[in-house]
Every structure is written in C-alpha cells, then in structure tokens.
Design a protein around this motif. Structure first.
Motif, short mmCIF file in Angstrom:
data_model
loop_
_atom_site.label_atom_id
_atom_site.label_comp_id
_atom_site.label_asym_id
_atom_site.label_seq_id
_atom_site.Cartn_x
_atom_site.Cartn_y
_atom_site.Cartn_z
N GLU A 1 -1.57 3.92 1.79
CA GLU A 1 -3.02 3.78 1.81
C GLU A 1 -3.50 3.76 3.26
O GLU A 1 -2.98 2.99 4.08
N PRO A 2 -4.47 4.61 3.62
CA PRO A 2 -4.90 4.73 5.02
C PRO A 2 -5.31 3.41 5.66
O PRO A 2 -5.06 3.18 6.85
N GLU A 3 -5.91 2.53 4.89
CA GLU A 3 -6.37 1.27 5.46
C GLU A 3 -5.21 0.33 5.81
O GLU A 3 -5.41 -0.70 6.46
N LYS A 4 -3.99 0.67 5.39
CA LYS A 4 -2.83 -0.17 5.68
C LYS A 4 -2.08 0.28 6.94
O LYS A 4 -1.11 -0.37 7.36
N ASN B 1 -2.79 0.34 10.17
CA ASN B 1 -2.83 -0.53 11.35
C ASN B 1 -1.99 -1.79 11.18
O ASN B 1 -1.71 -2.48 12.17
N ARG C 1 -0.98 11.28 9.63
CA ARG C 1 -2.25 11.44 8.92
C ARG C 1 -2.26 12.81 8.24
O ARG C 1 -1.87 13.80 8.81
N ASN D 1 1.14 5.14 16.26
CA ASN D 1 1.38 4.75 14.87
C ASN D 1 2.87 4.75 14.56
O ASN D 1 3.29 4.98 13.44
N GLY E 1 0.79 -1.23 0.00
CA GLY E 1 0.00 0.00 0.00
C GLY E 1 0.81 1.27 0.00
O GLY E 1 0.25 2.37 -0.01
#
Length: 282
Positions: free
Chosen positions: A220-223, A225, A267, A250, A196
C-alpha cells in the motif's frame, strides 16, 4: 565469463516468466487471459525491460560460450529441452528451481537482432509443424509468448519475448509449476512482511554454499514511509545492524555476520512494489 545479472534484474525477468506461466495455468486453457492478470503482466514486462536495460549488454557468442560452468550448462539444457534451437542464438543460464521443490523449473535467455514477432513466428511455426497444441499471445508488437504443455506430465515449455533497445530478449523455460499454486514457497525464517503488504512471491537461488531469497509483494503506497522503522523494529532485536540509509531513499540494508538483507520499494504509478533480498549461508 558469462554475463551476470543484478539480483533485481534477475528477479524482474524471472517474475515476468513466472507470471506468464501462472497466467497460462490459471486462464489460457479456458480460452482467455483475464484482463486484470494481463494488466499485471504488462506492468511486469515494463519493469523487466527497464531492469534489463540497466544491466550490461549481452556478450558475444564467443564470450557466452567460454567459461560456462557445468551447473549453467545443465540449466540451459533443461530450459531448452523440447524447443527447437533458434538461429545463431547462444542461450545463457538464468536460474533453476527458484520456486522451490514443488515447482522444478529452469530458465535461460538470449538476445537477437530479430523482432519479437519474428521470434514468436519461428517458434509458433516449428511447434505447429511438430503437431503440438500451442498457446500463443501478443501483448503488443514488443512482447508476447508462445509455448505448449505436455498433457501427461503437465510440464510447460514457454518462450517469452521483450524488446530491449534495438534487440529482442528471449526467455525460454521448462517447468512444472502448477503445484506451486497449492504449495507456495514460504518466507525465510525470521523475516516478515510490513503492514500493508500483499501476498508474496518468494524466489530462491543457491550458489556455492549460500542461498539468496528474493521476495516481492504489492505494498500500500501510504505504508512506504514506514518501511525503515518496521524493519529496524523487526530485525535489530535479532542482531541485525542497519547500514546508514541515503537521505530520501526508499531502500534500507542490514547486516548480521556474513548475512545481508535489503528492502526497497519501487513506485508503479499510484501503486508500490516491495522488493526484499536476503543472502546468507545455507
């Protein structure tokens, strides 16, 4: 002693300067900066300003001029060569040749009470008076850049400005970075990007027998975590040991002997930006 910026602050400021130069190489000589590239520069501008605000304030002229090393003096001379001196300014070394051997570049910076428009106006007028073909752009009243390219050598001289509180941070640089587009700095051996992640920008700094790499890339934000699990799987088999992470953080850190690796995510609205730092013996 001169002021020391944190690695993250230094990276943010350098990325802003590099992005300015990159935009000029790619678009300015065609008469217009592409809207997408300008939006990216504005995001970097905001990030760099926040990081500079988080660092300590610039020292006085007397503090800045004392204790400077020969290497720092050389960086300042390289960065300011071909540009007129600014009234009362005491430039400080930022970095040199941080984009690798294909892009020799030196950058310095200083603070002034003058507004960004006063600073840009001074350099714009001085360069025009010298008969140089300048490029000039204002993002807004708080930021912009001015400079010129040597037509035969393709060396670029750039002055970029950012508001920092009640002062203006001024970045001066000289470099030949066009070849970087075809020959980017590679990732350090043994280090990879998580799924990502986008195309990385790799910076390197060498000091007293050690080398520090700072790598940034869109993520990619969903990656976000999955960052800790990815680097545990990638680095622990190579002998790296993970420090205990803070709950909800993070950021993750690893050590191997005298080497250290840090990975963090910042972010940016709906997007995310990956920052990697690797420090080891050269």
């Amino acid at each position: 002693m001169t002021q020391r910026l944190s690695p993250l602050a230094r990276a943010g400021l350098l990325l802003f300067s590099v992005a300015v130069v990159g935009a000029l190489i790619g678009f300015a000589w065609e008469g217009e900066v592409h809207e997408r590239e300008e939006a990216r520069l504005e995001a970097l501008m905001t990030s760099a300003t926040q990081e500079l605000n988080a660092s300590s304030r610039a020292p006085s002229s007397a503090q800045a001029s004392s204790g400077i090393s020969e290497a720092e003096r050389n960086i300042i001379q390289r960065a300011t060569q071909g540009l007129p001196p600014y009234k009362g300014a005491v430039p400080q070394a930022l970095a040199a040749d941080f984009l690798g051997p294909n892009a020799p570049m030196a950058a310095a910076w200083f603070m002034t009470e003058d507004s960004p428009q006063e600073v840009l106006g001074f350099y714009q007028g001085s360069l025009l008076d010298a008969g140089l073909p300048i490029y000039f752009h204002n993002y807004n009243e708080n930021a912009g850049y001015v400079g010129y390219m040597e037509p035969h050598t393709k060396v670029m001289h750039t002055v970029s400005v950012l508001v920092q509180g009640q002062q203006t941070a001024v970045f001066v640089s000289k470099g030949k970075v066009a070849d970087l587009l075809d020959n980017p700095v590679p990732m350090p051996a043994g280090l990879s990007l998580p799924p990502g992640a986008g195309e990385p920008m790799v910076l390197s700094f060498r000091e007293e027998g050690r080398v520090r790499y700072v790598i940034t890339a869109d993520l990619e934000p969903e990656k976000v975590n999955a960052l800790n699990a990815f680097y545990r799987g990638a680095l622990e088999p190579q002998g790296w040991v993970m420090d205990e992470p803070e709950p909800g953080s993070n950021q993750v850190s690893f050590r191997r002997g005298s080497s250290r690796f840090d990975a963090a995510v910042q972010r940016e609205g709906a997007a995310a930006r990956l920052y990697l730092t690797l420090e080891q013996q050269e």
